[in-house]
Design a protein around this motif. Structure first.
Motif, PDB file in Angstrom:
ATOM      1  N   ILE A 126       0.817  -1.209   0.000  1.00  0.00           N
ATOM      2  CA  ILE A 126       0.000   0.000   0.000  1.00  0.00           C
ATOM      3  C   ILE A 126       0.858   1.270   0.000  1.00  0.00           C
ATOM      4  CG2 ILE A 126      -2.123  -0.959   0.947  1.00  0.00           C
ATOM      5  CD1 ILE A 126       0.452   0.614   3.223  1.00  0.00           C
ATOM      6  N   LEU A 127       0.211   2.405  -0.213  1.00  0.00           N
ATOM      7  CA  LEU A 127       0.869   3.702  -0.158  1.00  0.00           C
ATOM      8  C   LEU A 127       0.699   4.266   1.253  1.00  0.00           C
ATOM      9  CD1 LEU A 127       2.273   6.141  -1.499  1.00  0.00           C
ATOM     10  CD2 LEU A 127      -0.002   6.964  -2.158  1.00  0.00           C
ATOM     11  N   GLN A 128       1.805   4.389   1.971  1.00  0.00           N
ATOM     12  CA  GLN A 128       1.785   4.955   3.319  1.00  0.00           C
ATOM     13  C   GLN A 128       2.247   6.401   3.259  1.00  0.00           C
ATOM     14  OE1 GLN A 128       3.318   2.509   6.588  1.00  0.00           O
ATOM     15  NE2 GLN A 128       4.511   4.257   7.301  1.00  0.00           N
ATOM     16  N   TYR A 129       1.682   7.242   4.128  1.00  0.00           N
ATOM     17  CA  TYR A 129       2.054   8.652   4.102  1.00  0.00           C
ATOM     18  C   TYR A 129       1.959   9.265   5.497  1.00  0.00           C
ATOM     19  CZ  TYR A 129      -3.042   9.419   4.032  1.00  0.00           C
ATOM     20  OH  TYR A 129      -4.380   9.410   4.329  1.00  0.00           O
ATOM     21  N   ASN A 130       2.730  10.325   5.702  1.00  0.00           N
ATOM     22  CA  ASN A 130       2.705  11.091   6.936  1.00  0.00           C
ATOM     23  C   ASN A 130       1.621  12.155   6.802  1.00  0.00           C
ATOM     24  OD1 ASN A 130       3.159  12.952   9.029  1.00  0.00           O
ATOM     25  ND2 ASN A 130       5.366  12.594   9.027  1.00  0.00           N
ATOM     26  N   SER A 131       0.530  11.979   7.531  1.00  0.00           N
ATOM     27  CA  SER A 131      -0.642  12.846   7.356  1.00  0.00           C
ATOM     28  C   SER A 131      -0.419  14.269   7.863  1.00  0.00           C
ATOM     29  CB  SER A 131      -1.858  12.227   8.054  1.00  0.00           C
ATOM     30  OG  SER A 131      -1.620  12.110   9.453  1.00  0.00           O
ATOM     31  N   GLU A 132       0.645  14.498   8.643  1.00  0.00           N
ATOM     32  CA  GLU A 132       0.937  15.863   9.067  1.00  0.00           C
ATOM     33  C   GLU A 132       1.533  16.687   7.938  1.00  0.00           C
ATOM     34  OE1 GLU A 132       3.413  15.787  12.520  1.00  0.00           O
ATOM     35  OE2 GLU A 132       1.755  15.297  13.877  1.00  0.00           O
ATOM     36  N   ILE A 133       2.138  15.991   6.961  1.00  0.00           N
ATOM     37  CA  ILE A 133       2.742  16.671   5.821  1.00  0.00           C
ATOM     38  C   ILE A 133       1.894  16.493   4.569  1.00  0.00           C
ATOM     39  CG2 ILE A 133       4.797  16.781   4.348  1.00  0.00           C
ATOM     40  CD1 ILE A 133       6.400  15.810   6.787  1.00  0.00           C
ATOM     41  N   VAL A 134       1.432  15.269   4.359  1.00  0.00           N
ATOM     42  CA  VAL A 134       0.512  14.988   3.254  1.00  0.00           C
ATOM     43  C   VAL A 134      -0.890  15.119   3.840  1.00  0.00           C
ATOM     44  CG1 VAL A 134      -0.142  13.333   1.458  1.00  0.00           C
ATOM     45  CG2 VAL A 134       2.214  13.369   2.333  1.00  0.00           C
ATOM     46  N   THR A 135      -1.432  16.309   3.812  1.00  0.00           N
ATOM     47  CA  THR A 135      -2.649  16.603   4.571  1.00  0.00           C
ATOM     48  C   THR A 135      -3.923  16.099   3.911  1.00  0.00           C
ATOM     49  OG1 THR A 135      -2.678  18.803   3.565  1.00  0.00           O
ATOM     50  CG2 THR A 135      -1.636  18.588   5.730  1.00  0.00           C
ATOM     51  N   GLU A 136      -3.874  15.817   2.610  1.00  0.00           N
ATOM     52  CA  GLU A 136      -5.020  15.230   1.927  1.00  0.00           C
ATOM     53  C   GLU A 136      -4.662  13.818   1.488  1.00  0.00           C
ATOM     54  OE1 GLU A 136      -6.643  17.508  -1.244  1.00  0.00           O
ATOM     55  OE2 GLU A 136      -6.738  19.377  -0.090  1.00  0.00           O
ATOM     56  N   GLU A 137      -5.570  12.887   1.732  1.00  0.00           N
ATOM     57  CA  GLU A 137      -5.295  11.493   1.376  1.00  0.00           C
ATOM     58  C   GLU A 137      -5.061  11.370  -0.124  1.00  0.00           C
ATOM     59  OE1 GLU A 137      -7.352   7.717   3.002  1.00  0.00           O
ATOM     60  OE2 GLU A 137      -8.350   8.099   1.062  1.00  0.00           O
ATOM     61  N   PRO A 138      -3.920  10.815  -0.535  1.00  0.00           N
ATOM     62  CA  PRO A 138      -3.670  10.645  -1.973  1.00  0.00           C
ATOM     63  C   PRO A 138      -4.664   9.667  -2.585  1.00  0.00           C
ATOM     64  CG  PRO A 138      -1.645  10.412  -0.683  1.00  0.00           C
ATOM     65  CD  PRO A 138      -2.780  10.378   0.285  1.00  0.00           C
ATOM     66  N   THR A 139      -5.041   9.915  -3.812  1.00  0.00           N
ATOM     67  CA  THR A 139      -5.916   8.984  -4.528  1.00  0.00           C
ATOM     68  C   THR A 139      -5.151   8.217  -5.605  1.00  0.00           C
ATOM     69  OG1 THR A 139      -6.552  10.714  -6.097  1.00  0.00           O
ATOM     70  CG2 THR A 139      -7.937  10.426  -4.129  1.00  0.00           C
ATOM     71  N   SER A 140      -3.950   8.690  -5.909  1.00  0.00           N
ATOM     72  CA  SER A 140      -3.155   8.093  -6.968  1.00  0.00           C
ATOM     73  C   SER A 140      -1.721   7.870  -6.482  1.00  0.00           C
ATOM     74  CB  SER A 140      -3.134   9.014  -8.195  1.00  0.00           C
ATOM     75  OG  SER A 140      -2.176   8.575  -9.159  1.00  0.00           O
ATOM     76  N   TRP A 141      -1.047   6.915  -7.152  1.00  0.00           N
ATOM     77  CA  TRP A 141       0.365   6.676  -6.903  1.00  0.00           C
ATOM     78  C   TRP A 141       1.246   7.768  -7.515  1.00  0.00           C
ATOM     79  CZ3 TRP A 141       2.662   3.339  -3.716  1.00  0.00           C
ATOM     80  CH2 TRP A 141       1.984   2.167  -3.317  1.00  0.00           C
ATOM     81  N   ASP A 142       0.647   8.730  -8.225  1.00  0.00           N
ATOM     82  CA  ASP A 142       1.469   9.716  -8.927  1.00  0.00           C
ATOM     83  C   ASP A 142       2.397  10.479  -7.990  1.00  0.00           C
ATOM     84  OD1 ASP A 142      -0.454  11.262  -7.681  1.00  0.00           O
ATOM     85  OD2 ASP A 142      -1.191  12.220  -9.517  1.00  0.00           O
TER      86      ASP A 142
END
Length: 393
Positions: free
Chosen positions: A161-177
């Motif tokens: 899966i695509l994991q992300y730091n939500s404090e920096i990536v504030t909107e959930e990604p919808t694409s792997w781009d």
């Protein structure tokens, strides 16, 4: 924690060259279990005999533990001897020594073992717990069911899966781009998986964004398609902060701030114990892994091995393995055994086949195109291994 990586040894690459079998009829489609390739004709055991007194198992860390293996020994008299392996290549090599009866093989090893004559087809009638409660998405899959014969008893599965730091990536990604494109706002903070099988992740992205390439299965790439995937990986290399094969290093990279987003497993996100880190299965889908018990052709203890495959496929034991490792169990009945089990199954999408329909489980690339094409030759594991070296070189 295991490191599911494909080592770049010449020995491993040579082993896969045996997988360039010819089509003998039928159409190969993902999940059909109808892949037709030339493999050694090995007899299937037709009945159980007396237990031999032991069973020798090569397994991922966390799959064979005293909490459930001791009870198996008490019930059957079969002493469980475990050897933990760190990579699929190590598993293949160990199974070829003749010292082991069973292996918990992933899809990036199973076809090598089948084509090499290292494992035998299984008599499912001798494994009562392989029944209706086994999730449909783990039955008859291309990576362990060949020419209509089953070679694997499913254990568990998971998505990359695509994991992300939500404090920096504030909107959930919808694409792997955000993990692939050079103009990603997170360039220089992207983590990627370090293995030749990661080429399939690039192929999944290309399937959605460059349909003219004609990729319909990320493990069936002709030379032109492989070249396109490698070009994409080389472009991604410019925005990657680091590559990971050691799960502990991946967790540290996120926790330490080196990485903001990238490829992960659900269990790794859970192990961070940090709500900042979130995950998503993007719209393009993803690759994934599925593990299965496979029985050595020259097993010295086949009856104890069959007993283990049945015992470990029960809801309670299969669930214990899944919870201990951190994955979706194969036996859906486990999900109804307790509130804790229900929560685990929900977290890992255990019975959500719609979720897993978007996951392409690891499958060894072979020269025969498993997408059904017969007018081209597809690239094999050695070619993927050589190409992967050029990505980071």
């Amino acid at each position: 924690m295991r490191k599911k990586i494909l080592a770049t040894t010449a020995m491993a690459a040579a082993a896969v060259l045996a997988l360039s079998g010819c089509t003998t009829g039928g159409e190969a489609t993902e999940g059909s279990g109808e892949l037709q390739i030339d493999v050694p004709d090995i007899a299937m055991q037709d009945a159980l005999g007396d237990y031999e007194g032991e069973v020798n198992i090569v397994a991922w860390s966390g799959f064979v533990e005293p909490a459930w293996s001791d009870a198996f020994t008490s019930e059957t008299g079969c002493v469980v001897n475990r050897r933990v392996a760190g990579t699929s290549d190590e598993m293949v090599q160990l199974m070829r020594t003749g010292d082991y009866d069973l292996v918990s093989a992933s899809g990036d090893a199973s076809l090598r073992l089948i084509a090499g004559g290292d494992v035998q087809p299984l008599n499912l009638e001798l494994i009562p717990n392989f029944g209706d409660d086994i999730v449909e998405g783990m039955k008859g899959q291309i990576y362990d069911t060949i020419n209509g014969k089953s070679y694997g008893i499913p254990i568990g599965r998971g998505a990359n899966i695509l994991q992300y730091n939500s404090e920096i990536v504030t909107e959930e990604p919808t694409s792997w781009d955000v993990a692939w494109e050079k103009d990603s706002p997170y360039a220089g903070k992207v983590i990627a998986y370090d293995a030749p099988i990661y080429i399939a992740d690039a192929a999944v992205y290309l399937m959605a964004h460059e349909p003219d390439l004609g990729i319909t299965n990320p493990y069936a790439l002709d030379e032109e398609q492989l070249e396109a995937a490698i070009d994409l990986l080389k472009r991604q290399n410019e925005i990657v902060s680091e590559y990971w094969s050691d799960p502990a290093a991946q967790i540290t990279s996120f926790a330490g701030g080196t990485t903001v987003l990238g490829t992960s497993w659900e269990v790794l996100r859970k192990l961070t114990e940090d709500d900042r880190f979130q995950s998503v299965l993007p719209e393009e889908g993803s690759t994934g892994w599925s593990d299965a018990w496979m029985l050595a052709t020259e097993s010295k203890n086949p009856n104890c091995a069959y007993a283990w495959m049945d015992y470990s496929s029960s809801p309670e034991v299969n669930g214990a393995i899944a919870m201990n490792f951190g994955m979706a169990p194969a036996n859906a009945a486990f999900c109804d055994t307790s509130e804790e089990a229900k929560a685990h199954c929900e977290y890992f999408n255990a019975t959500d086949e719609e979720y897993f329909k978007n996951v392409w489980f690891w499958t060894t690339p072979i020269e025969q195109c498993i997408d059904g094409r017969t007018d081209v030759t597809c690239t094999n594991f050695q070619q993927w291994t050589d190409a992967w070296l050029s990505v980071k070189g």
